[in-house]
Structures are given as structure tokens and as C-alpha cells.
Write a protein that holds these residues in place. Structure first.
Motif: not given
Length: 273
Positions: A213-232
Motif C-alpha cells: 500500500e502506497l501510504n505515507g512517504n510512499l505516496r511519492s511513487q504514485i503517478a496519476m492524472k485527472q481528467g483522463a481514463l486508461e483504456q484497455s
């Protein structure tokens, strides 16, 4: 003749399962966050028939004859490669830009027991629960925060801003912050253990080292984008080529059974004449 029929029939059964896998991939080629599966085969048990002791004929192959029993489906491997992103501009559409990171959602079984599920589909929405708004998936499952609690926002929330590390900030009509929550994100280290549920959600057996689980300091590893969807991540061209090749192999083995049946008929006719 019977051996050839058994061999072809076993192989046809494995090919049918591969056809089912390919068809499932093609049917979900437009499903948000879908991950394709790839079938692999293994040779079934073989039987060694040794040559007679006085067999002195020269040969280039090993002594004896090996009879196979066809092929079987060894496994269907989940391919977790990143799918292409589509810009939607919708505030509650979230997409990972890194492979093997998953949203955590709440899954309830038939007995009412709640467990954690995982999905890559970030097309979320809000649904009222009392005087609050719950963030849910497209099929109504609650989205979890970093403490594995369902995410609930103020009913006055009208604006939403997502940071690249998965922090969702909600504001009211005046621009005041009414909620700030960290989305629950998990890295699955052994994705082949994922068990598929309906609506593109997976569960995972409890085992050491399978998730982080990417919690605490590990959240810096998360890579996410708003207003977009990952397709198949399904490549339709590749799947159609596999479908044609598997169909040809299926037809070949069906032909082998037909020829074996004709030869058995000839043998029976010779015996009766």
C-alpha cells in the motif's frame, strides 16, 4: 486411430479455451482499465514405446517412439501492461500513468462480508449517502482512502482537484476547501494471483509480499492524472491474428478426427468382408 483421435480431441479442448480467452479480450477492447489475458499451452503426458531388442535398422532419431497426448492449457496470464490514456476533461475521471498501481475499492460477497478489491478503472462518480456524498466506481462500489475507509465528501462539494500523487481536494461553490482525502493506492507485486470479479474488479488472496500500500512517504511513487481514463491494453490487430491462427489449428485437429474416423470405418468394413 484411437490415439490420434484422443490427441486431436485434447488439443481441440485447449484451443477452445484459447478462443474463449481471445474472444473475452476482443469483447473488452473498449472497457476502461481492462487488462488482457494471454493463454499458454503445455504438452500433455507422453508415452515412450521402446524398440524391440533385435531392431538393427539404422536410424537418426532416438530409440523407440514417443506418443503424445496432445496439448493442454497451462495458464491464462494477466498482462498488466499500461493501456493508452484518453483525455475526457471530466473532474472525477482518474488514470494511472504507471503500470501495476491499483485503486482500492470495497467488495461485498454474498454473505455481506466486506473485503478489498482492486481496479484500474478510474471513471468514478458521486452518490448521496444521507447528508454526504460517497465516491463510487461505475458499478457503485465505494472507493477507499489510504486507511481503507470509504471516501465520503461534503454535500457542498462542487469542484474537485487531484494531485499527481492521488490527493483529492474538494471545494464548494465559493472555492473553499471542504474536504481533502488521499485515494487508496496499492502496488500488486504478484498480479497473476488476482482473481477476477465482475465489472473489471479483482480480489487477491492474502499472502505475504503480494501487495504494498502506497501510504505515507510512499505516496511519492504514485503517478496519476485527472481528467483522463486508461483504456484497455488489448491490441485488436494482435488478438484477431491470434484468433485466426487458433481457428485454423482447431480446424486442422477437427480434420484429423474426421480422417481417423474414416480410417476406422475402412478397417471395420475390411473385417466384416
Amino acid at each position: 486411430m484411437l490415439r490420434s483421435m484422443h490427441t486431436a480431441a485434447n488439443t481441440m479442448n485447449a484451443l477452445q479455451q484459447r478462443l474463449d480467452t481471445l474472444s473475452h479480450n476482443i469483447a473488452n477492447s473498449n472497457t476502461t482499465g481492462f487488462k488482457r489475458r494471454e493463454a499458454s499451452f503445455a504438452e500433455l503426458l507422453t508415452q515412450q514405446v521402446d524398440r524391440l531388442p533385435d531392431d538393427e535398422a539404422p536410424r537418426q532419431t532416438p530409440a523407440g517412439v514417443r506418443y503424445g497426448n496432445g496439448a493442454g492449457l497451462a495458464s491464462t496470464m494477466l498482462v498488466t501492461a499500461q493501456g493508452p490514456l484518453t483525455e475526457t476533461g471530466r473532474a472525477l475521471d482518474f488514470a494511472f500513468t504507471a503500470a501495476n498501481q491499483w485503486f482500492r475499492v470495497r467488495v461485498t460477497d454474498g454473505n455481506g462480508v466486506a473485503t478489498i478489491g482492486y481496479t484500474r478503472a478510474g471513471n468514478f462518480s458521486l452518490t448521496p449517502i444521507g447528508d454526504r456524498l460517497a465516491l463510487v466506481t461505475s458499478d457503485g462500489r465505494p472507493v477507499l482512502d489510504e486507511t481503507n475507509a470509504p471516501i465520503e465528501l461534503s454535500a457542498h462539494a462542487t469542484g474537485f482537484q487531484l494531485s499527481p500523487t492521488g490527493t483529492l481536494t474538494a471545494t464548494d461553490a465559493n472555492g473553499a476547501v471542504v474536504a481533502r482525502v488521499n485515494l487508496g493506492v496499492t502496488v500488486i507485486r504478484r498480479p497473476q494471483l488476482l482473481e477476477a470479479l465482475e465489472d473489471n474488479v479483482f480480489t487477491l488472496p492474502t499472502a505475504p509480499g503480494t501487495t504494498q500500500e502506497l501510504n505515507g512517504n510512499l505516496r511519492s511513487q504514485i503517478a496519476m492524472k485527472q481528467g483522463a481514463l486508461e483504456q484497455s491494453n488489448v491490441d485488436l490487430g494482435e488478438e484477431l491474428i491470434g484468433l485466426m491462427a487458433t481457428t485454423r489449428a482447431y480446424q486442422l485437429n477437427a480434420r484429423a478426427i474426421s480422417i481417423s474416423e474414416q480410417m476406422l470405418g475402412l478397417i471395420n468394413n475390411l473385417r466384416s468382408s
